[in-house]
Design a protein around this motif. Structure first.
Motif, PDB file in Angstrom:
ATOM      1  N   GLY A  90       9.609   2.649   8.998  1.00 33.43           N
ATOM      2  CA  GLY A  90       9.043   1.880   7.907  1.00 33.43           C
ATOM      3  C   GLY A  90       7.790   2.504   7.332  1.00 33.43           C
ATOM      4  O   GLY A  90       7.360   2.142   6.233  1.00 33.43           O
ATOM      5  N   ILE A  91       7.194   3.443   8.075  1.00 33.68           N
ATOM      6  CA  ILE A  91       6.010   4.179   7.601  1.00 33.68           C
ATOM      7  C   ILE A  91       6.376   5.645   7.371  1.00 33.68           C
ATOM      8  O   ILE A  91       6.239   6.163   6.269  1.00 33.68           O
ATOM      9  N   ASP A  92       6.845   6.317   8.439  1.00 30.23           N
ATOM     10  CA  ASP A  92       7.168   7.738   8.300  1.00 30.23           C
ATOM     11  C   ASP A  92       8.639   8.059   8.550  1.00 30.23           C
ATOM     12  O   ASP A  92       9.031   9.219   8.614  1.00 30.23           O
TER      13      ASP A  92
ATOM     14  N   HIS B 194       0.825  -1.205   0.000  1.00 29.44           N
ATOM     15  CA  HIS B 194       0.000   0.000   0.000  1.00 29.44           C
ATOM     16  C   HIS B 194       0.864   1.262   0.000  1.00 29.44           C
ATOM     17  O   HIS B 194       0.492   2.277  -0.610  1.00 29.44           O
ATOM     18  N   ILE B 195       2.009   1.203   0.685  1.00 27.43           N
ATOM     19  CA  ILE B 195       2.929   2.346   0.667  1.00 27.43           C
ATOM     20  C   ILE B 195       3.424   2.601  -0.754  1.00 27.43           C
ATOM     21  O   ILE B 195       3.428   3.737  -1.239  1.00 27.43           O
TER      22      ILE B 195
ATOM     23  N   ASP C 185      -0.280  10.751   2.200  1.00 34.74           N
ATOM     24  CA  ASP C 185      -0.864  11.838   2.978  1.00 34.74           C
ATOM     25  C   ASP C 185      -0.839  11.553   4.472  1.00 34.74           C
ATOM     26  O   ASP C 185      -0.729  12.471   5.291  1.00 34.74           O
ATOM     27  N   LYS C 186      -0.960  10.280   4.843  1.00 36.41           N
ATOM     28  CA  LYS C 186      -0.967   9.911   6.261  1.00 36.41           C
ATOM     29  C   LYS C 186       0.412  10.032   6.880  1.00 36.41           C
ATOM     30  O   LYS C 186       0.573  10.486   8.014  1.00 36.41           O
ATOM     31  N   SER C 187       1.447   9.591   6.150  1.00 33.42           N
ATOM     32  CA  SER C 187       2.784   9.507   6.734  1.00 33.42           C
ATOM     33  C   SER C 187       3.584  10.797   6.590  1.00 33.42           C
ATOM     34  O   SER C 187       4.396  11.129   7.462  1.00 33.42           O
ATOM     35  N   GLY C 188       3.389  11.498   5.485  1.00 40.44           N
ATOM     36  CA  GLY C 188       4.181  12.696   5.235  1.00 40.44           C
ATOM     37  C   GLY C 188       5.655  12.409   5.024  1.00 40.44           C
ATOM     38  O   GLY C 188       6.493  13.309   5.127  1.00 40.44           O
TER      39      GLY C 188
END
Length: 345
Positions: free
Chosen positions: A115-117, A44-45, A52-55
């Motif tokens: 791993g996300i932001d 999904h990343i 928009d969620k992680s920036g």
């Protein structure tokens, strides 16, 4: 060090050399990665769903399911020492805000999410915090438990929340028996006496579900909602744990939930479209779930080290990260794909 880096959305990551992280702050911990889980969130990343969620600023290193050995510590770290095997809670947290004081780590006002932001653990080394480290029993191989850091606690957290509704005589439907679902099945078996009904479109996944504690399995063939209703005398289940939540599975999950029951949304990717009258007239609940807390992970590791929860994995070398992501996307992974750096051996 080698790391799996995303340079642009809708394109494959690349394995390349980047500088090793160092412990600069008092509570910093650098971990030599022994195993990094490959998650559908990574897909999904890449598909830009998290932008928009992680920036996050590209390029950066993927990987939010990590375990390994402590390599370097900051001056104030006392709970782990160099050489200790550890599994990492996904979010280093501040420990000072109201959410942290309440043990609600996932909602820390100052947390980061490697791993996300920020740079993650699909690499040879990862910078994290002492607050994220759960020490493993001596002899535990990090590659065998790494995915419990996200897939595991995400499933366990949802089950833990559902336990009060799953008294003996109830039915719980597990919608999706993949990387998260197969942990959810085992967690249900360990914590409740509910009847476990597993729905999946893959016959191999259902066979594994039966081995892990499912009482009944249902093939998702277009008639599965009716099959579940038939198994529950037309009422539906007290709880449905939806580990899919896309491509129509989210609508099916709500339809399989009985009056007064709860639809736990754990997977994501789709939208839930429910007429409000269907919610109020049946008093059904839709419950969101975001990974889990540090204590959830600590509890889950007790179950794992007692042999009550086993993570089924397929191992790939770090250099084969693109193959692992492709296999996951194509549905070829049973359980969880794990990347193992050369430095783990």
């Amino acid at each position: 060090m080698k790391a799996v880096r995303l340079h642009s959305y809708h394109s494959s990551p690349v394995v390349e050399d980047v500088p090793e992280p160092r412990a600069k702050q008092p509570f910093d911990v650098v971990v030599r990665i022994g195993g990094a889980g490959v998650c559908r969130t990574d897909l999904h990343i890449i598909e830009q769903q998290w932008e928009d969620k992680s920036g996050v600023t590209l390029p950066y290193t993927l990987g939010h399911e990590n375990a390994g050995w402590v390599h370097e510590i900051g001056s104030a770290v006392t709970n782990v020492a160099v050489g200790d095997p550890v599994i990492l809670h996904p979010t280093p947290t501040c420990g000072l805000c109201r959410a942290c004081r309440a043990g609600d780590d996932m909602h820390c006002s100052a947390n980061s999410f490697p791993g996300i932001d920020s740079d993650g653990g699909m690499a040879e080394f990862l910078l994290t915090s002492a607050r994220a480290c759960v020490k493993l029993e001596s002899g535990t191989r990090p590659e065998d438990v790494a995915a419990l850091a996200d897939a595991g606690i995400t499933a366990y957290h949802a089950v833990r929340k559902a336990v009060p509704s799953l008294y003996p005589g109830t039915t719980c439907v597990v919608n999706g028996a993949g990387g998260l679902g197969h942990i959810g099945i085992q967690s249900l078996a360990a914590l409740t006496a509910t009847r476990i009904v597993v729905v999946d479109r893959n016959a191999e996944a259902l066979a594994l579900a039966a081995e892990l504690g499912a009482h009944q399995t249902v093939l998702a063939d277009g008639k599965h909602v009716d099959a579940v209703l038939e198994l529950t005398d037309g009422n539906g289940a007290e709880v449905v744990l939806d580990f899919v939540a896309e491509q129509g599975a989210q609508q099916d999950a709500f339809a399989m939930t009985r009056r007064g029951g709860s639809h736990f949304v754990i997977g994501y990717g789709g939208n839930i479209d429910i007429p409000t009258i269907d919610i109020i007239s049946t008093e059904r609940n839709v419950v969101g779930n975001l990974v889990g807390t540090y204590n959830d992970l600590a509890e889950l590791m007790v179950l794992a080290q007692q042999g009550k929860v086993r993570l089924h994995t397929q191992k790939y070398p770090l250099d084969a990260a693109i193959d692992a992501l492709s296999d996951l996307d194509a549905g070829r992974v049973r359980g969880r794909a794990i990347l193992v750096p050369d430095t783990a051996h």
